[in-house]
Motif scaffolding. Sequence first.
Motif, short mmCIF file in Angstrom:
data_model
loop_
_atom_site.label_atom_id
_atom_site.label_comp_id
_atom_site.label_asym_id
_atom_site.label_seq_id
_atom_site.Cartn_x
_atom_site.Cartn_y
_atom_site.Cartn_z
N UNK A 75 -7.53 -10.54 74.88
CA UNK A 75 -7.22 -11.74 74.71
C UNK A 75 -7.79 -12.84 76.16
N UNK A 76 -7.75 -12.36 77.40
CA UNK A 76 -7.99 -12.79 78.61
C UNK A 76 -9.65 -13.04 78.50
N UNK A 77 -10.35 -11.98 78.15
CA UNK A 77 -11.77 -12.14 78.06
C UNK A 77 -12.15 -13.04 77.16
N UNK A 78 -11.36 -13.12 75.64
CA UNK A 78 -12.02 -13.90 74.90
C UNK A 78 -11.84 -15.36 75.47
N UNK A 79 -10.51 -15.81 75.97
CA UNK A 79 -10.29 -17.03 76.34
C UNK A 79 -11.16 -17.53 77.42
N UNK A 80 -11.62 -16.58 78.17
CA UNK A 80 -12.43 -17.24 79.32
C UNK A 80 -13.82 -17.57 78.70
N UNK A 81 -14.42 -16.97 77.50
CA UNK A 81 -15.43 -17.30 77.00
C UNK A 81 -15.31 -18.50 76.21
N UNK A 82 -14.15 -18.59 75.53
CA UNK A 82 -13.87 -19.74 74.66
C UNK A 82 -13.81 -21.21 75.68
N UNK A 83 -13.22 -20.84 76.66
CA UNK A 83 -13.24 -21.90 78.04
C UNK A 83 -14.61 -22.44 78.21
N UNK A 84 -15.39 -21.41 78.12
CA UNK A 84 -17.16 -21.75 78.62
C UNK A 84 -17.76 -21.94 77.26
N UNK A 85 -17.43 -22.24 76.30
CA UNK A 85 -17.86 -22.86 75.24
C UNK A 85 -18.38 -21.95 74.00
N UNK A 86 -17.96 -20.67 74.17
CA UNK A 86 -18.34 -19.51 73.26
C UNK A 86 -17.45 -19.56 72.09
N UNK A 87 -17.65 -19.75 70.92
CA UNK A 87 -16.50 -19.80 69.96
C UNK A 87 -16.58 -18.77 68.73
N UNK A 88 -17.53 -17.97 68.81
CA UNK A 88 -17.91 -17.31 67.52
C UNK A 88 -17.12 -16.04 67.75
N UNK A 89 -16.30 -15.85 66.86
CA UNK A 89 -15.34 -14.55 67.20
C UNK A 89 -15.75 -12.90 66.96
N UNK A 90 -16.82 -12.94 66.18
CA UNK A 90 -17.62 -11.81 66.13
C UNK A 90 -18.11 -11.32 67.45
N UNK A 92 -17.17 -12.73 70.43
CA UNK A 92 -16.14 -12.85 71.50
C UNK A 92 -15.42 -11.31 71.45
N UNK A 93 -15.08 -10.62 70.29
CA UNK A 93 -14.46 -9.42 70.03
C UNK A 93 -15.51 -8.31 70.65
N UNK A 94 -16.62 -8.57 70.58
CA UNK A 94 -17.63 -7.41 70.85
C UNK A 94 -17.50 -7.56 72.58
N UNK A 95 -17.70 -8.78 72.88
CA UNK A 95 -17.96 -8.82 74.42
C UNK A 95 -16.66 -8.24 75.20
N UNK A 96 -15.35 -8.77 74.63
CA UNK A 96 -14.18 -8.20 75.20
C UNK A 96 -14.01 -7.06 75.29
N UNK A 97 -14.39 -6.28 74.12
CA UNK A 97 -14.30 -4.85 73.98
C UNK A 97 -15.30 -4.02 75.19
N UNK A 98 -16.63 -4.43 75.13
CA UNK A 98 -17.35 -4.22 76.02
C UNK A 98 -16.94 -4.19 77.48
N UNK A 99 -16.32 -5.33 77.96
CA UNK A 99 -15.84 -5.75 79.05
C UNK A 99 -14.57 -5.01 79.56
N UNK A 100 -13.79 -4.66 78.47
CA UNK A 100 -12.47 -3.85 79.05
C UNK A 100 -12.97 -2.34 79.26
N UNK A 101 -13.92 -1.92 78.48
CA UNK A 101 -14.41 -0.56 78.70
C UNK A 101 -15.28 -0.53 80.09
#
Length: 238
Positions: A75-90, A92-101
């Motif tokens: 949720x933190x990663x997705x919100x970080x990107x949303x605040x930076x103007x990225x809103x495409x859910x697919x 967002x999920x991919x980036x968040x899972x990659x960064x968590x790993x």
Amino acid sequence: AMLGLRLLTWDVKDTLLRLRQPVGQSYAAEARAHGLQAQPEALGRAFREAYGAQSRRFPNYGRGRGLSSRQWWVDVVKQTFRLSGVHEEGVLTLMAENLYRDFCSARNWEVLPGAGETLSRCRQRGFRMGVVSNFDNRLENVLAQCSLRHHFDFVLTSEDAGFAKPDGRIFEKALRLAGVAPEQAAHVGDDYTRDYRAARAVGMHSFLLRAAGQGEELEVPPEHVLPTLSHLLALIEK
């Protein structure tokens, strides 16, 4: 040792390990891998905002609030990107899972100078050793990847304990795990409130790791200050 210490507990972030690069740079690299333009500085600011809001809303990785720490971070990663103007859910999920790993690996963390050597020497002297860290349950794996896990008898995270430093109960839990009285234990960390003061409040000894000129105004006797980790053994064996 003159202090009669049997146990040393250790903070991790900025005491034993540090990030190889600012968070914003890691996030920007992930964005670029998906064809997105993003500025590291802006992402760093967005991350601090998202992390701060999530920490206030769901302290200690949402423990006891029905959130896994994994979901908390996603949720933190997705919100970080949303605040930076990225809103495409697919994406967002991919980036968040990659960064968590990725933040679970030696790709993103490096051992601070002198840390491995100091831990080895402390073990050779026969101290019991434990980690007390405001970290989520990836910490065991992070320490293993960075070749530090074998130095410790136990790794106690705030997620495991249910309490985050400066709450004294996380230190009390560490003392119980080691079977040691507080006056036989010392904590080593870089944060005045969460490490130095909090450990002393439960009756432990503690040492504050700090770079030259950093936090000079704090009320810390010079014999409790470590300019580098390599200074520790000289202080506890005085």
